[in-house]
Write a protein that holds these residues in place. Structure first.
Motif, PDB file in Angstrom:
ATOM      1  N   LEU A  95     -10.673   4.034 -16.345  1.00  0.00           N
ATOM      2  CA  LEU A  95     -10.839   3.302 -15.091  1.00  0.00           C
ATOM      3  C   LEU A  95      -9.499   2.728 -14.662  1.00  0.00           C
ATOM      4  N   LEU A  96      -9.010   3.214 -13.519  1.00  0.00           N
ATOM      5  CA  LEU A  96      -7.777   2.737 -12.911  1.00  0.00           C
ATOM      6  C   LEU A  96      -8.101   2.208 -11.528  1.00  0.00           C
ATOM      7  N   THR A  97      -7.448   1.119 -11.143  1.00  0.00           N
ATOM      8  CA  THR A  97      -7.643   0.580  -9.799  1.00  0.00           C
ATOM      9  C   THR A  97      -6.276   0.235  -9.218  1.00  0.00           C
ATOM     10  N   ILE A  98      -6.245   0.016  -7.894  1.00  0.00           N
ATOM     11  CA  ILE A  98      -5.003  -0.380  -7.240  1.00  0.00           C
ATOM     12  C   ILE A  98      -5.231  -1.611  -6.381  1.00  0.00           C
ATOM     13  N   SER A  99      -4.157  -2.333  -6.162  1.00  0.00           N
ATOM     14  CA  SER A  99      -4.162  -3.404  -5.164  1.00  0.00           C
ATOM     15  C   SER A  99      -2.826  -3.328  -4.431  1.00  0.00           C
ATOM     16  N   VAL A 100      -2.809  -3.895  -3.216  1.00  0.00           N
ATOM     17  CA  VAL A 100      -1.629  -3.810  -2.362  1.00  0.00           C
ATOM     18  C   VAL A 100      -1.306  -5.198  -1.815  1.00  0.00           C
ATOM     19  N   ASP A 101      -0.033  -5.581  -1.936  1.00  0.00           N
ATOM     20  CA  ASP A 101       0.485  -6.827  -1.368  1.00  0.00           C
ATOM     21  C   ASP A 101       1.496  -6.477  -0.291  1.00  0.00           C
ATOM     22  N   ASP A 102       1.447  -7.181   0.838  1.00  0.00           N
ATOM     23  CA  ASP A 102       2.369  -6.858   1.935  1.00  0.00           C
ATOM     24  C   ASP A 102       3.713  -7.563   1.762  1.00  0.00           C
ATOM     25  N   ALA A 103       4.614  -7.314   2.706  1.00  0.00           N
ATOM     26  CA  ALA A 103       5.972  -7.856   2.634  1.00  0.00           C
ATOM     27  C   ALA A 103       6.001  -9.375   2.743  1.00  0.00           C
ATOM     28  N   ALA A 104       4.945  -9.976   3.260  1.00  0.00           N
ATOM     29  CA  ALA A 104       4.865 -11.434   3.350  1.00  0.00           C
ATOM     30  C   ALA A 104       4.268 -12.040   2.073  1.00  0.00           C
ATOM     31  N   GLY A 105       3.935 -11.189   1.100  1.00  0.00           N
ATOM     32  CA  GLY A 105       3.373 -11.669  -0.157  1.00  0.00           C
ATOM     33  C   GLY A 105       1.876 -11.864  -0.144  1.00  0.00           C
ATOM     34  N   LYS A 106       1.211 -11.386   0.908  1.00  0.00           N
ATOM     35  CA  LYS A 106      -0.242 -11.541   1.012  1.00  0.00           C
ATOM     36  C   LYS A 106      -0.956 -10.321   0.439  1.00  0.00           C
ATOM     37  N   LEU A 107      -2.028 -10.589  -0.298  1.00  0.00           N
ATOM     38  CA  LEU A 107      -2.862  -9.505  -0.807  1.00  0.00           C
ATOM     39  C   LEU A 107      -3.517  -8.810   0.371  1.00  0.00           C
ATOM     40  N   ARG A 108      -3.304  -7.509   0.514  1.00  0.00           N
ATOM     41  CA  ARG A 108      -3.909  -6.742   1.603  1.00  0.00           C
ATOM     42  C   ARG A 108      -5.125  -5.963   1.148  1.00  0.00           C
ATOM     43  N   GLY A 109      -5.433  -6.063  -0.135  1.00  0.00           N
ATOM     44  CA  GLY A 109      -6.672  -5.455  -0.588  1.00  0.00           C
ATOM     45  C   GLY A 109      -6.577  -4.878  -1.978  1.00  0.00           C
ATOM     46  N   GLU A 117     -10.751  10.182  -7.511  1.00  0.00           N
ATOM     47  CA  GLU A 117     -10.007  10.561  -6.311  1.00  0.00           C
ATOM     48  C   GLU A 117     -10.433   9.634  -5.183  1.00  0.00           C
ATOM     49  N   GLN A 118      -9.446   8.956  -4.588  1.00  0.00           N
ATOM     50  CA  GLN A 118      -9.734   7.989  -3.527  1.00  0.00           C
ATOM     51  C   GLN A 118      -8.739   8.172  -2.390  1.00  0.00           C
ATOM     52  N   THR A 119      -9.222   8.071  -1.172  1.00  0.00           N
ATOM     53  CA  THR A 119      -8.366   8.024   0.005  1.00  0.00           C
ATOM     54  C   THR A 119      -8.671   6.712   0.708  1.00  0.00           C
ATOM     55  N   LEU A 120      -7.669   5.854   0.788  1.00  0.00           N
ATOM     56  CA  LEU A 120      -7.821   4.514   1.345  1.00  0.00           C
ATOM     57  C   LEU A 120      -6.837   4.346   2.489  1.00  0.00           C
ATOM     58  N   PHE A 121      -7.073   3.357   3.347  1.00  0.00           N
ATOM     59  CA  PHE A 121      -6.116   3.101   4.426  1.00  0.00           C
ATOM     60  C   PHE A 121      -6.117   1.637   4.819  1.00  0.00           C
ATOM     61  N   VAL A 122      -4.968   1.227   5.353  1.00  0.00           N
ATOM     62  CA  VAL A 122      -4.800  -0.102   5.927  1.00  0.00           C
ATOM     63  C   VAL A 122      -4.157   0.123   7.284  1.00  0.00           C
ATOM     64  N   GLY A 123      -4.849  -0.307   8.358  1.00  0.00           N
ATOM     65  CA  GLY A 123      -4.335  -0.119   9.710  1.00  0.00           C
ATOM     66  C   GLY A 123      -4.358  -1.409  10.505  1.00  0.00           C
ATOM     67  N   LEU A 124      -3.894  -1.289  11.738  1.00  0.00           N
ATOM     68  CA  LEU A 124      -3.847  -2.459  12.620  1.00  0.00           C
ATOM     69  C   LEU A 124      -5.244  -3.013  12.900  1.00  0.00           C
ATOM     70  N   ALA A 125      -6.194  -2.128  13.207  1.00  0.00           N
ATOM     71  CA  ALA A 125      -7.525  -2.577  13.621  1.00  0.00           C
ATOM     72  C   ALA A 125      -8.603  -2.330  12.573  1.00  0.00           C
ATOM     73  N   GLU A 126      -8.347  -1.415  11.650  1.00  0.00           N
ATOM     74  CA  GLU A 126      -9.364  -1.070  10.657  1.00  0.00           C
ATOM     75  C   GLU A 126      -8.701  -0.856   9.305  1.00  0.00           C
ATOM     76  N   ALA A 127      -9.521  -0.994   8.262  1.00  0.00           N
ATOM     77  CA  ALA A 127      -9.046  -0.756   6.900  1.00  0.00           C
ATOM     78  C   ALA A 127     -10.234  -0.324   6.044  1.00  0.00           C
ATOM     79  N   SER A 128      -9.934   0.329   4.944  1.00  0.00           N
ATOM     80  CA  SER A 128     -10.981   0.702   3.995  1.00  0.00           C
ATOM     81  C   SER A 128     -11.646  -0.560   3.459  1.00  0.00           C
ATOM     82  N   PRO A 129     -12.915  -0.467   3.066  1.00  0.00           N
ATOM     83  CA  PRO A 129     -13.570  -1.629   2.461  1.00  0.00           C
ATOM     84  C   PRO A 129     -12.732  -2.164   1.295  1.00  0.00           C
ATOM     85  N   GLY A 130     -12.582  -3.485   1.263  1.00  0.00           N
ATOM     86  CA  GLY A 130     -11.785  -4.123   0.236  1.00  0.00           C
ATOM     87  C   GLY A 130     -10.342  -4.374   0.654  1.00  0.00           C
TER      88      GLY A 130
END
Length: 172
Positions: A95-109, A117-130
């Motif tokens: 079991l492997l998981t990922i998390s993402v922090d933005d340039a401002a140091g905020k957790l983005r998910g 196999e996972q395809t995830l996204f972070v966008g201006l108006a929408e993002a993957s659950p989590g």
């Protein structure tokens, strides 16, 4: 995944020595980025049935020895008997998981999913659950790969983050 600008391309191998560890990978998000597309793949997902039964039996034996020291051999033997034999269709997963922090140091998910196999996204108006949609500040972001469980002798990991334009047809 589209062939947009690649911001991060990680190809690595984990072993049981990395069980319950975290690896951080920086990637640079340029000004004007509207979407991050994240692909995560790892294999194998499961041990074979035979390997799983051996590992489960070893874990029960280790726990029985610990219990025998704490509560006595008779009680530990009863606990072991109550556990029964591992089922013949048992398969223990990595079991492997990922998390993402933005340039401002905020957790983005965080993508705490069980899929290999996972395809995830972070966008201006929408993002993957989590994950959290919104402006994508330019600068150094961080992806954290968490190896919650690594039970196979090796686990091949691929993580690719691409920058793309956000549109209704590109949100997956």
């Amino acid at each position: 995944m589209n062939t947009d600008t690649v911001l991060l391309d990680v190809q690595t191998t984990l072993t049981p020595a990395e069980h319950q560890t975290h690896r951080r990978y920086p990637f640079d998000v340029p000004p004007g980025c509207q979407k991050l597309a994240i692909e995560v793949r790892y294999a194998p997902k499961f041990l074979s049935t035979e390997e799983s039964i051996v590992l489960a039996s070893q874990a029960v034996g280790a726990q029985a020895r610990t219990l025998a020291e704490r509560i006595g051999p008779a009680e530990a033997a009863q606990w072991t008997a109550d556990q029964g034999r591992p089922t013949t269709n048992m398969r223990i997963p990595n079991l492997l998981t990922i998390s993402v922090d933005d340039a401002a140091g905020k957790l983005r998910g965080a993508g705490h999913r069980h899929a290999a196999e996972q395809t995830l996204f972070v966008g201006l108006a929408e993002a993957s659950p989590g994950f959290v949609a919104g402006p994508l500040p330019d600068g150094i972001w961080w992806l954290t790969l968490s190896a919650h469980t690594v039970v196979s002798s090796h686990c091949e990991v691929s993580i690719v983050i691409q920058m793309g334009a956000e549109s209704a047809s590109s949100l997956s």
